[in-house]
Design a protein around this motif. Structure first.
Motif: not given
Length: 516
Positions: A502-512
């Protein structure tokens, strides 16, 4: 003057002429049996790099899937032309050393290398000369000290492979037929390298600490050449950090360090800088450089290079209550008959004049050297009476975690005895797994699909994602070395994986979002 039988026989030996006697080829046996330890031999070669003005040195192990192939030491020093290479490879030739040079006797390159390897190759280039090389082997020495000329195309290719270090000038020293490598059994290379690199890192960090604290950048790297890439793949990389044997934050007794002056007959005044470590210090410069008992006493330096790390040189015997006492001594610049350094630059031999001078040493305020020893003993006894919280021992971290982090963990937590370190690697895992444990090999595997997410979109190096790896280590260290694997522990591993994904998904969303 002709000799008259019976005259002045007790004062002189008369001669009638002389002849030159070159060394016999059998001298090669003595050259290769100088008793150099592996770490001492490598340090001797790095001394040459420093003398050549290098500020970047890499100790490079090459391996393939099943064995360790060779060792190279690469530097960006001033390099050598053909004439310089011939001089460097001439056995028994001593060059003139500058006042601040680390070299002394002119034998280190050959003796240190051939003590461990059957073949020594040196390839070098200067700003004004092309790459050239020489090779010296044990067989060549026996064959009238024959030295082989390296194919200039190979010399240039080798220099080009290390163009990140050697730009306009530099040197590569290569060992082949390293005897300790050839004894490593199949499948044991990782374990051998892990231990060898740890010892080498400690030795270089200690003996070269003054240089590392200034401009010297010294790395140890391992490359696997069995991959499809012609250069191979870097599988381990360590930046050697200084291990300062006097690097405490607060002294063990107020008023220290103190500078004593010892009147040494035959030398003059010798300066002694006396230190008292704080009791029970966990700092690397105190705990991680060997036995505390062996490391008390004198630390001799020659041109800022540590050449003896501890020992009392006949002044007294090592004692448990003096483990906090360490004294830095810079050897006098001019040669003398009182303090002499061995060829391997490991130990200093002193005459009684030195110890007598130390016993008379005082500082500017009149404090005596014997008073320093009493202060060190008192600091030790006071520290021994303090109660200390005993922390639980852990399995140490290994390959894949930044060495700076490993050092702090080592300072803060005791290690379990005889436990293989936990290594970190990126591997292929199902998309619903962020990490997996290979408890048989003490390996923590991270899903390489998510590697760029923790490296700002880059692939990163061997020791990448330090925060992520450290947090996983702290969470999962006690999952290794267990007997039965409990169901509850597996449940923790499962929900940790879910939360981290879930933290990876949040990280990717912030980068996008940042990119849009």
């Amino acid at each position: 003057m002709p000799y008259t039988p019976g005259a002045n026989w007790q004062y002189d030996v008369p001669t009638t002429g002389s002849t030159h006697l070159p060394p016999d080829a059998g001298y090669g046996k003595a050259l290769t049996n100088q008793g150099y330890g592996f770490e001492v031999a490598v340090a001797d070669l790095i001394d040459n790099s420093i003398d050549a003005g290098a500020d970047k040195v890499v100790v490079h192990f090459l391996r393939d899937a099943s064995r360790i192939l060779t060792l190279l030491i690469i530097d960006n020093g001033k390099g050598m032309d053909e004439e310089g290479l011939d001089a460097a490879m001439t056995v028994g030739r001593r060059r003139d050393y500058g006042e601040g040079a680390l070299g002394m006797y002119g034998t280190g390159l050959k003796a240190a290398s051939l003590s461990h390897a059957s073949s020594l190759t040196v390839v070098s280039r200067t700003r004004r000369s092309r790459a050239a090389g020489r090779r010296l082997t044990a067989e060549g020495i026996e064959d009238g000290f024959r030295c082989d000329t390296v194919d200039p195309r190979y010399a240039q290719d080798l220099v080009d492979r290390y163009d990140g270090i050697i730009e306009w000038q530099g040197t590569v020293v290569r060992w082949d037929g390293v005897r300790s490598f050839e004894t490593v059994g199949r499948g044991q290379s990782d374990q051998f390298l892990s231990k060898a690199i740890a010892r080498l890192e400690t030795h270089l960090g200690l003996y070269l600490h003054r240089y590392l604290q200034n401009d010297l950048k010294l790395d140890i790297a391992v490359w696997d050449v069995s991959s499809g890439d012609s250069l191979g793949e870097e599988v381990d990389h360590i930046a050697v950090e200084a291990l300062d044997p006097f690097g405490y934050k607060v002294p063990g007794k107020a008023g220290y360090p103190r500078k004593f002056t010892a009147p040494v007959e035959g030398v003059g005044d010798v300066q002694l800088t006396a230190h008292i470590w704080p009791a029970k210090s966990k700092q690397a410069g105190f705990r991680q450089i060997g036995s505390l008992t062996a490391r008390q006493g004198f630390y001799f330096y020659r041109n800022d290079r540590l050449v003896q790390a501890g020992g009392w040189n006949g002044l007294r015997n090592p004692e448990g209550h003096l483990v906090l006492a360490r004294i830095a001594v810079d050897l006098p610049a001019r040669a003398n008959s009182v303090l002499s350094l061995d060829v391997k630059k490991e130990n200093v031999t002193v005459t009684p004049a030195f110890t007598l001078g130390v016993e008379k040493a005082v500082d500017s305020a009149g404090h005596t050297f014997s008073g320093f020893l009493a202060d060190a003993e008192a600091a030790y006894r006071d520290g021994s009476r303090r109660t200390e919280i005993v922390r639980k021992a852990v399995t140490p971290p290994g390959k894949g975690l930044d060495p700076k982090i490993k050092r702090v963990i080592k300072e803060e937590l005791p290690e379990k005895a005889d436990e293989e370190p936990i290594s970190f690697t990126w591997g292929s895992l199902p998309p619903d797994q962020f990490f997996a444990l290979d408890r048989a090999s003490n390996t923590l595997i991270l899903n390489k699909t998510y590697r760029e997410d923790f490296n700002d979109g880059r692939r990163g190096g061997v020791n990448d994602a330090p925060v992520t790896k450290t947090l996983l280590y702290l969470l999962l260290e006690d999952c290794f070395g267990l007997g039965r694997w409990e169901r509850g522990r597996q449940d923790k591993v499962d929900y940790w994986n879910t939360i981290l994904l879930a933290s990876v998904d949040a990280q990717r969303a912030r980068r996008a979002q940042a990119a849009s």
